[in-house]
Design a protein around this motif. Structure first.
Motif, PDB file in Angstrom:
ATOM      1  N   PRO A  46       0.819  -1.212   0.000  1.00  0.00           N
ATOM      2  CA  PRO A  46       0.000   0.000   0.000  1.00  0.00           C
ATOM      3  C   PRO A  46       0.856   1.266   0.000  1.00  0.00           C
ATOM      4  O   PRO A  46       1.882   1.328   0.686  1.00  0.00           O
ATOM      5  CB  PRO A  46      -0.798  -0.116   1.297  1.00  0.00           C
ATOM      6  N   GLY A  47       0.460   2.237  -0.805  1.00  0.00           N
ATOM      7  CA  GLY A  47       1.204   3.493  -0.892  1.00  0.00           C
ATOM      8  C   GLY A  47       2.133   3.548  -2.091  1.00  0.00           C
ATOM      9  O   GLY A  47       2.485   4.625  -2.574  1.00  0.00           O
ATOM     10  N   GLU A  48       2.508   2.372  -2.584  1.00  0.00           N
ATOM     11  CA  GLU A  48       3.411   2.287  -3.737  1.00  0.00           C
ATOM     12  C   GLU A  48       2.676   2.756  -5.009  1.00  0.00           C
ATOM     13  O   GLU A  48       1.503   2.447  -5.185  1.00  0.00           O
ATOM     14  CB  GLU A  48       3.777   0.804  -3.890  1.00  0.00           C
ATOM     15  N   ILE A  49       3.390   3.499  -5.861  1.00  0.00           N
ATOM     16  CA  ILE A  49       2.797   3.884  -7.152  1.00  0.00           C
ATOM     17  C   ILE A  49       3.195   2.832  -8.187  1.00  0.00           C
ATOM     18  O   ILE A  49       4.378   2.534  -8.344  1.00  0.00           O
ATOM     19  CB  ILE A  49       3.316   5.262  -7.619  1.00  0.00           C
ATOM     20  N   VAL A  50       2.195   2.255  -8.839  1.00  0.00           N
ATOM     21  CA  VAL A  50       2.499   1.246  -9.856  1.00  0.00           C
ATOM     22  C   VAL A  50       1.920   1.663 -11.205  1.00  0.00           C
ATOM     23  O   VAL A  50       0.893   2.336 -11.265  1.00  0.00           O
ATOM     24  CB  VAL A  50       1.934  -0.147  -9.475  1.00  0.00           C
ATOM     25  N   ASN A  51       2.597   1.256 -12.234  1.00  0.00           N
ATOM     26  CA  ASN A  51       2.070   1.423 -13.574  1.00  0.00           C
ATOM     27  C   ASN A  51       1.489   0.075 -13.975  1.00  0.00           C
ATOM     28  O   ASN A  51       2.195  -0.914 -14.050  1.00  0.00           O
ATOM     29  CB  ASN A  51       3.190   1.850 -14.519  1.00  0.00           C
ATOM     30  N   CYS A  52       0.215   0.076 -14.218  1.00  0.00           N
ATOM     31  CA  CYS A  52      -0.520  -1.175 -14.238  1.00  0.00           C
ATOM     32  C   CYS A  52      -1.116  -1.440 -15.610  1.00  0.00           C
ATOM     33  O   CYS A  52      -1.704  -0.542 -16.209  1.00  0.00           O
ATOM     34  CB  CYS A  52      -1.635  -0.988 -13.199  1.00  0.00           C
ATOM     35  N   LYS A  53      -0.976  -2.656 -16.097  1.00  0.00           N
ATOM     36  CA  LYS A  53      -1.639  -3.022 -17.354  1.00  0.00           C
ATOM     37  C   LYS A  53      -3.147  -3.114 -17.110  1.00  0.00           C
ATOM     38  O   LYS A  53      -3.592  -3.683 -16.118  1.00  0.00           O
ATOM     39  CB  LYS A  53      -1.122  -4.384 -17.837  1.00  0.00           C
ATOM     40  N   ILE A  54      -3.893  -2.536 -18.038  1.00  0.00           N
ATOM     41  CA  ILE A  54      -5.349  -2.544 -17.901  1.00  0.00           C
ATOM     42  C   ILE A  54      -5.930  -3.566 -18.875  1.00  0.00           C
ATOM     43  O   ILE A  54      -5.565  -3.595 -20.044  1.00  0.00           O
ATOM     44  CB  ILE A  54      -5.932  -1.145 -18.221  1.00  0.00           C
ATOM     45  N   ASP A  55      -6.829  -4.407 -18.367  1.00  0.00           N
ATOM     46  CA  ASP A  55      -7.436  -5.425 -19.227  1.00  0.00           C
ATOM     47  C   ASP A  55      -8.624  -4.864 -20.022  1.00  0.00           C
ATOM     48  O   ASP A  55      -8.716  -5.095 -21.213  1.00  0.00           O
ATOM     49  CB  ASP A  55      -7.910  -6.612 -18.380  1.00  0.00           C
ATOM     50  N   THR A  56      -9.519  -4.172 -19.322  1.00  0.00           N
ATOM     51  CA  THR A  56     -10.718  -3.677 -20.003  1.00  0.00           C
ATOM     52  C   THR A  56     -10.942  -2.199 -19.687  1.00  0.00           C
ATOM     53  O   THR A  56     -10.857  -1.794 -18.526  1.00  0.00           O
ATOM     54  CB  THR A  56     -11.962  -4.511 -19.590  1.00  0.00           C
ATOM     55  N   ILE A  57     -11.225  -1.434 -20.735  1.00  0.00           N
ATOM     56  CA  ILE A  57     -11.513  -0.007 -20.583  1.00  0.00           C
ATOM     57  C   ILE A  57     -12.921   0.238 -21.098  1.00  0.00           C
ATOM     58  O   ILE A  57     -13.231  -0.086 -22.246  1.00  0.00           O
ATOM     59  CB  ILE A  57     -10.526   0.848 -21.407  1.00  0.00           C
ATOM     60  N   MET A  58     -13.775   0.770 -20.236  1.00  0.00           N
ATOM     61  CA  MET A  58     -15.148   1.044 -20.655  1.00  0.00           C
ATOM     62  C   MET A  58     -15.306   2.552 -20.873  1.00  0.00           C
ATOM     63  O   MET A  58     -14.818   3.355 -20.078  1.00  0.00           O
ATOM     64  CB  MET A  58     -16.121   0.530 -19.599  1.00  0.00           C
ATOM     65  N   CYS A  59     -15.983   2.910 -21.947  1.00  0.00           N
ATOM     66  CA  CYS A  59     -16.184   4.322 -22.288  1.00  0.00           C
ATOM     67  C   CYS A  59     -17.678   4.621 -22.381  1.00  0.00           C
ATOM     68  O   CYS A  59     -18.396   3.927 -23.097  1.00  0.00           O
ATOM     69  CB  CYS A  59     -15.584   4.613 -23.661  1.00  0.00           C
TER      70      CYS A  59
END
Lengths: 420, 163
Positions: A21-34
């Motif tokens: 917790p608190g760590e900044i991560v760059n995360c792969k996103i599986d699904t993006i809803m618009c």
């Protein structure tokens, strides 16, 4: 020390073995809803930065829902722009009118939500999908543009609050009452920046749809996400709605929680959130007479088929109170068709309610049931902020579909248990 | 950076109040700006001047994820938002726009409407020139500072990715 389901999903998607917790991560996103309101600014941003192509059209699901069917020329222009963009970008997962509905109803129903995924949308109620064991959170339009461009997004790994819900729900008390009671206890910022992980015998007993109601309102406690560890019910639901492959991820027994809240709901009665905060919750027995001008059954919180069934059971053979109007808004086209097949619409129409096409509509004060100054609405939706459903001088009271329905019979907010 | 304060002490000022949904059928900053803070303070748009600060209470910006709330404030001339605590998505949206949002305990109790404030990000200080007081704010995380210095998320991401 073990990890929570949220930490594990974020670690897996950011190429790490463990995150804290608190760590900044760059995360792969599986699904993006618009959807219609927050997507056009993202499209403009990408254009401004000269980005010609989205990262991966297949990970994008477009569901215009807020002002659908188009409420005016300006909203029509917004959806037209999204339609053109989706075509240019070869986005095939597009739920246009005819397949339309509230995005958070369509996403799991059409199989886009599976355990262990990362899901984002430019909508605060994206936390709904944690009900199926995914990390799912609401973001803004710049986030959306960035994720559409790169397929990734930054997150601060949240601390997790464990909310253990034990006991046995009384008849006439539903998951909506449980989440409102939780918000009453911890406040609308009680889970600020945090993941809310729900467990316990009451959660185990709930249907997957009812669990969605719980996770849907995590944001009303300030939560970054709501999440429930997958079980056999989750697996059965996912397998009957999705063909995607997935991995079951669960919290470790020795995971670290910032707080553990234990709540026994055996004595919980139906509750109502009074204006103008979802935490302003009272047991129904303590509410003085409140006349209602409108009863609203719908939304990403409580517009699914089981909600309509609960309502129809209460309304069957009854007549709406004089001076009160009721709007039923099935949350998706599939739910609409199912309710129609089951004959629920006959019950609603005989009662004196009207049936709307699926839309976010009046829940956010868009259209299709806006309140005038001085009017009061009992609603199965998620927010009762000032002006949320129309005039800043109107009032919204939040309750379960059962409370909404019983209140429509009497024209005032009443305990639904006498009708069950 | 220096500006006049507009103080809204109440906790949980939500994005529906900052920019009501009835105006979300447009996404242009100048249009949104005409309705900034409309459901909490109808007179705000007449009072606000370019460079002004908003001072808020706890859980500022809660509710809907609409980034329109940030654009409405920025379009109206606001350059800095100081709150005791921000709601999560609103805070993200500020940083992602390179828009200054800092958290400062009890700020809404200390500052009065129309006080002249001055903010210095590097020292973590807010000066109240009217009252001759100095308040310390929670330092920004390295990541937040990098986002602000980049001028927002898109600049930051494209620089990193070299897209």
């Amino acid at each position: 020390m073990g990890s929570t389901i949220t930490e594990k999903i974020l670690a897996k998607h950011s190429g790490k073995t463990k995150v804290n917790p608190g760590e900044i991560v760059n995360c792969k996103i599986d699904t993006i809803m618009c959807h219609d309101v927050t997507t056009t600014p993202a499209i403009d941003l990408m254009e401004k930065y000269g980005i010609k192509k989205v990262h991966n059209p297949d990970q994008i699901v477009v569901i215009p829902d807020h002002f659908v069917p188009n409420k005016d020329i300006k909203s029509a222009e917004m959806v037209a722009k999204i339609r053109r963009w989706a075509k240019e970008q070869k986005i095939e997962n597009f739920y246009d009118l005819g397949r339309h509905g509230v995005c958070h109803a369509i996403l799991p129903e059409q199989g886009y939500v599976t355990p262990g995924k990362t899901i984002i949308a430019g909508d605060s109620h994206t936390c709904t999908h944690g009900a199926l064991g995914a990390f799912s959170t609401g973001i803004g339009s710049t986030d959306l543009a960035s994720a559409l461009t790169t397929g990734e997004l930054w997150f601060k790994v949240p601390e997790t609050i464990l909310i253990q819900v034990d006991g046995k729900l009384q008849k006439g008390v539903y998951s909506k009452d449980v989440i409102l009671e939780i918000i009453r206890r911890i406040g609308v910022d009680g889970a600020l920046y945090k993941a809310m992980e729900f467990k316990g015998e009451v959660i185990d007993e709930l249907s997957v749809e009812s669990r969605m109601t719980i996770c849907n309102m995590a944001i009303e406690a300030g939560g970054k996400s709501g999440i429930i560890n997958p079980d056999q019910k989750t697996i059965d639901y996912v397998n009957s709605h999705s063909t995607e492959k997935y991995e079951i991820i669960k919290s470790d027994d020795d995971a670290n929680y910032s707080e553990i809240i234990k709540i026994d709901v055996s004595n919980l009665e139906p509750v109502v959130a009074m204006p103008h905060l979802p935490s302003n919750v009272k047991p129904i027995s303590e509410i003085d007479e409140i006349r209602v001008d409108q009863a609203y059954l719908g939304s990403c919180t409580n517009g699914r088929i089981e909600d309509l069934r609960v309502s129809a059971k209460i309304l069957k053979g009854k007549k709406i109170a004089s001076g009160t109007r009721m709007i039923v808004v099935p949350a998706s086209t599939e739910i609409w068709k199912q309710a129609n097949r089951e004959g629920l619409f006959d019950i609603f129409m005989e009662f004196g309610a009207t049936i709307s096409t699926p839309t976010c509509g009046a829940c956010l004060g868009g259209h299709m049931g806006i309140l005038a100054a001085g009017e009061k609405c009992i609603s199965s939706t998620n927010r009762n902020f000032v002006g949320r459903m129309g005039s800043p001088k109107s009032e919204v009271y939040l309750g379960s579909p059962a409370v909404v329905s019983a209140s429509a019979i009497e024209g005032k907010i009443v305990d639904p248990r006498k009708y069950l | 950076m220096k500006g006049k304060a507009h103080v809204y002490k109440r906790a949980h000022i939500n994005t529906d109040e900052i920019i009501p949904a009835r105006y979300l059928n447009v996404d242009k900053e100048a249009e949104l700006a005409k309705h900034a803070m409309e459901d909490i303070d109808k007179d705000f748009v007449n009072k606000v001047q370019v460079g002004d600060f908003i001072v808020g209470g706890a859980d500022f910006g809660c509710g809907s994820s609409r980034e329109h709330a940030v654009w409405a404030l920025r379009g109206a001339g606001v350059r800095v938002v100081i709150a005791e605590k921000f709601a999560r998505i609103f805070y993200r949206n500020c940083l992602n726009n390179g828009f200054i949002a800092v958290e400062c305990k009890e700020i809404s109790e200390k500052v009065d409407d129309a006080d002249e404030l001055e903010i210095e990000i590097s020292t973590g200080e807010i000066k109240n020139n009217t009252k001759n007081e100095v308040y310390k704010f929670e330092p920004l995380s390295d990541f937040a500072e990098e986002l602000l210095n980049s001028g927002g998320l898109m600049n930051y991401v494209l620089k990193k990715k070299r897209i």
